[in-house]
Design a protein around this motif. Structure first.
Motif, PDB file in Angstrom:
ATOM      1  N   UNK A  55       9.756  -3.431   0.895  1.00 51.27           N
ATOM      2  CA  UNK A  55      10.072  -2.440  -0.765  1.00 51.27           C
ATOM      3  C   UNK A  55      10.895  -1.333   0.283  1.00 51.27           C
ATOM      4  N   UNK A  56      11.803  -0.741  -0.394  1.00 50.84           N
ATOM      5  CA  UNK A  56      13.397   0.081  -0.478  1.00 50.84           C
ATOM      6  C   UNK A  56      12.962   0.996  -1.315  1.00 50.84           C
ATOM      7  N   UNK A  57      12.111   1.984  -0.155  1.00 47.79           N
ATOM      8  CA  UNK A  57      12.421   3.103  -1.707  1.00 47.79           C
ATOM      9  C   UNK A  57      12.976   3.318  -2.577  1.00 47.79           C
ATOM     10  N   UNK A  58      14.487   3.589  -2.005  1.00 50.43           N
ATOM     11  CA  UNK A  58      16.083   3.966  -3.375  1.00 50.43           C
ATOM     12  C   UNK A  58      15.551   3.045  -4.838  1.00 50.43           C
ATOM     13  N   UNK A  59      15.585   1.301  -3.780  1.00 51.82           N
ATOM     14  CA  UNK A  59      15.458   0.849  -4.513  1.00 51.82           C
ATOM     15  C   UNK A  59      14.231   0.890  -6.294  1.00 51.82           C
ATOM     16  N   UNK A  70       1.022  -1.396   0.286  1.00 48.53           N
ATOM     17  CA  UNK A  70      -0.381   0.319   0.132  1.00 48.53           C
ATOM     18  C   UNK A  70       0.722   1.482   0.079  1.00 48.53           C
ATOM     19  N   UNK A  71       1.926   1.410   0.883  1.00 46.81           N
ATOM     20  CA  UNK A  71       3.099   2.997   1.015  1.00 46.81           C
ATOM     21  C   UNK A  71       3.406   2.788  -0.168  1.00 46.81           C
ATOM     22  N   UNK A  72       3.616   1.606  -0.650  1.00 42.66           N
ATOM     23  CA  UNK A  72       4.669   1.221  -2.508  1.00 42.66           C
ATOM     24  C   UNK A  72       3.814   2.534  -3.572  1.00 42.66           C
ATOM     25  N   UNK A  73       3.117   1.975  -3.388  1.00 43.81           N
ATOM     26  CA  UNK A  73       1.635   2.082  -4.686  1.00 43.81           C
ATOM     27  C   UNK A  73       1.307   3.593  -4.241  1.00 43.81           C
ATOM     28  N   UNK A  74       1.199   4.481  -2.669  1.00 48.70           N
ATOM     29  CA  UNK A  74       1.194   5.300  -2.531  1.00 48.70           C
ATOM     30  C   UNK A  74       2.077   6.494  -3.217  1.00 48.70           C
ATOM     31  N   UNK A  75       3.362   6.068  -2.917  1.00 50.97           N
ATOM     32  CA  UNK A  75       5.125   6.512  -3.007  1.00 50.97           C
ATOM     33  C   UNK A  75       4.637   6.545  -4.569  1.00 50.97           C
ATOM     34  N   UNK A  76       4.132   5.643  -5.894  1.00 54.44           N
ATOM     35  CA  UNK A  76       4.468   5.675  -6.743  1.00 54.44           C
ATOM     36  C   UNK A  76       2.904   6.089  -7.690  1.00 54.44           C
ATOM     37  N   UNK A  77       2.032   6.997  -6.641  1.00 53.55           N
ATOM     38  CA  UNK A  77       0.743   7.295  -7.324  1.00 53.55           C
ATOM     39  C   UNK A  77      -0.062   6.323  -8.192  1.00 53.55           C
ATOM     40  N   UNK A  78       0.035   5.574  -7.922  1.00 54.14           N
ATOM     41  CA  UNK A  78      -0.372   3.982  -9.105  1.00 54.14           C
ATOM     42  C   UNK A  78      -1.461   3.582  -7.776  1.00 54.14           C
ATOM     43  N   UNK A  79      -1.842   2.481  -9.106  1.00 53.47           N
ATOM     44  CA  UNK A  79      -3.127   1.386  -7.989  1.00 53.47           C
ATOM     45  C   UNK A  79      -2.408  -0.218  -6.993  1.00 53.47           C
ATOM     46  N   UNK A  80      -2.670  -0.825  -5.887  1.00 51.97           N
ATOM     47  CA  UNK A  80      -1.817  -1.387  -5.119  1.00 51.97           C
ATOM     48  C   UNK A  80      -2.009  -3.128  -6.667  1.00 51.97           C
ATOM     49  N   UNK A  81      -3.329  -2.919  -7.281  1.00 56.85           N
ATOM     50  CA  UNK A  81      -3.488  -3.638  -8.130  1.00 56.85           C
ATOM     51  C   UNK A  81      -2.049  -4.083  -9.053  1.00 56.85           C
ATOM     52  N   UNK A  82      -1.613  -2.198  -9.108  1.00 59.45           N
ATOM     53  CA  UNK A  82      -0.352  -2.075 -10.672  1.00 59.45           C
ATOM     54  C   UNK A  82       0.296  -2.837  -9.902  1.00 59.45           C
ATOM     55  N   UNK A  83       1.155  -3.043  -8.601  1.00 60.36           N
ATOM     56  CA  UNK A  83       1.702  -3.706  -8.070  1.00 60.36           C
ATOM     57  C   UNK A  83       1.610  -5.014  -7.705  1.00 60.36           C
ATOM     58  N   UNK A  84       0.756  -5.416  -7.139  1.00 61.42           N
ATOM     59  CA  UNK A  84       0.789  -6.997  -7.508  1.00 61.42           C
ATOM     60  C   UNK A  84       0.823  -7.610  -8.863  1.00 61.42           C
ATOM     61  N   UNK A  85       0.667  -7.005  -9.791  1.00 64.11           N
ATOM     62  CA  UNK A  85       1.168  -7.627 -10.857  1.00 64.11           C
ATOM     63  C   UNK A  85       2.279  -7.575 -11.187  1.00 64.11           C
ATOM     64  N   UNK A  86       3.285  -6.461 -10.901  1.00 64.23           N
ATOM     65  CA  UNK A  86       4.425  -6.162 -11.316  1.00 64.23           C
ATOM     66  C   UNK A  86       5.046  -7.588  -9.998  1.00 64.23           C
ATOM     67  N   UNK A  87       4.585  -7.722  -8.783  1.00 63.31           N
ATOM     68  CA  UNK A  87       5.623  -9.087  -7.625  1.00 63.31           C
ATOM     69  C   UNK A  87       5.116 -10.299  -8.707  1.00 63.31           C
ATOM     70  N   UNK A  88       3.841  -9.820  -9.524  1.00 62.45           N
ATOM     71  CA  UNK A  88       3.826 -11.771 -10.227  1.00 62.45           C
ATOM     72  C   UNK A  88       4.799 -11.707 -11.128  1.00 62.45           C
ATOM     73  N   UNK A  89       4.801 -11.005 -11.522  1.00 61.28           N
ATOM     74  CA  UNK A  89       5.500 -10.998 -13.417  1.00 61.28           C
ATOM     75  C   UNK A  89       7.101 -10.847 -12.797  1.00 61.28           C
ATOM     76  N   UNK A  90       7.118 -10.586 -11.178  1.00 60.77           N
ATOM     77  CA  UNK A  90       8.508 -10.733 -11.190  1.00 60.77           C
ATOM     78  C   UNK A  90       9.712  -9.266 -11.676  1.00 60.77           C
ATOM     79  N   UNK A  91       8.748  -8.271 -11.794  1.00 62.28           N
ATOM     80  CA  UNK A  91       9.696  -6.589 -12.110  1.00 62.28           C
ATOM     81  C   UNK A  91      10.078  -5.962 -11.040  1.00 62.28           C
ATOM     82  N   UNK A  92       8.939  -5.942 -10.486  1.00 63.42           N
ATOM     83  CA  UNK A  92       9.634  -5.466  -8.755  1.00 63.42           C
ATOM     84  C   UNK A  92      10.290  -5.233  -7.776  1.00 63.42           C
TER      85      UNK A  92
END
Length: 70
Positions: free
Chosen positions: A44-48, A11-33
């Motif tokens: 998540x480490x914000x700097x990474x 939730x916090x990284x989604x807010x940090x990037x101004x995107x939805x939680x669903x996008x973060x979860x999609x990136x996690x599923x694909x091993x991208x973020x």
């Protein structure tokens, strides 16, 4: 004194990037973020994540639709 960078939740990284939680979860599923598993939760480490975004890896289609024509 060294200041330790905080670990952020999905939730916090989604807010940090101004995107939805669903996008973060999609990136996690694909091993991208860049993320770290802590127990059953993702952290998540914000700097990474900021470096990952700056490198252009977040520019692929996220599924989120943003109106750029204002």
């Amino acid at each position: 004194m060294t200041i330790t960078e905080p670990w952020l939740s999905v939730e916090q990284i989604a807010a940090h990037l101004a995107i939805s939680k669903e996008t973060v979860y999609r990136w996690l599923e694909k091993g991208k973020i860049p993320a770290h598993r802590v127990g059953k939760q993702w952290r998540f480490k914000p700097s990474e994540v900021d470096e990952w975004v700056k490198s252009g890896n977040a520019s692929e289609d996220t599924g989120d639709r943003v109106d750029t024509h204002g």
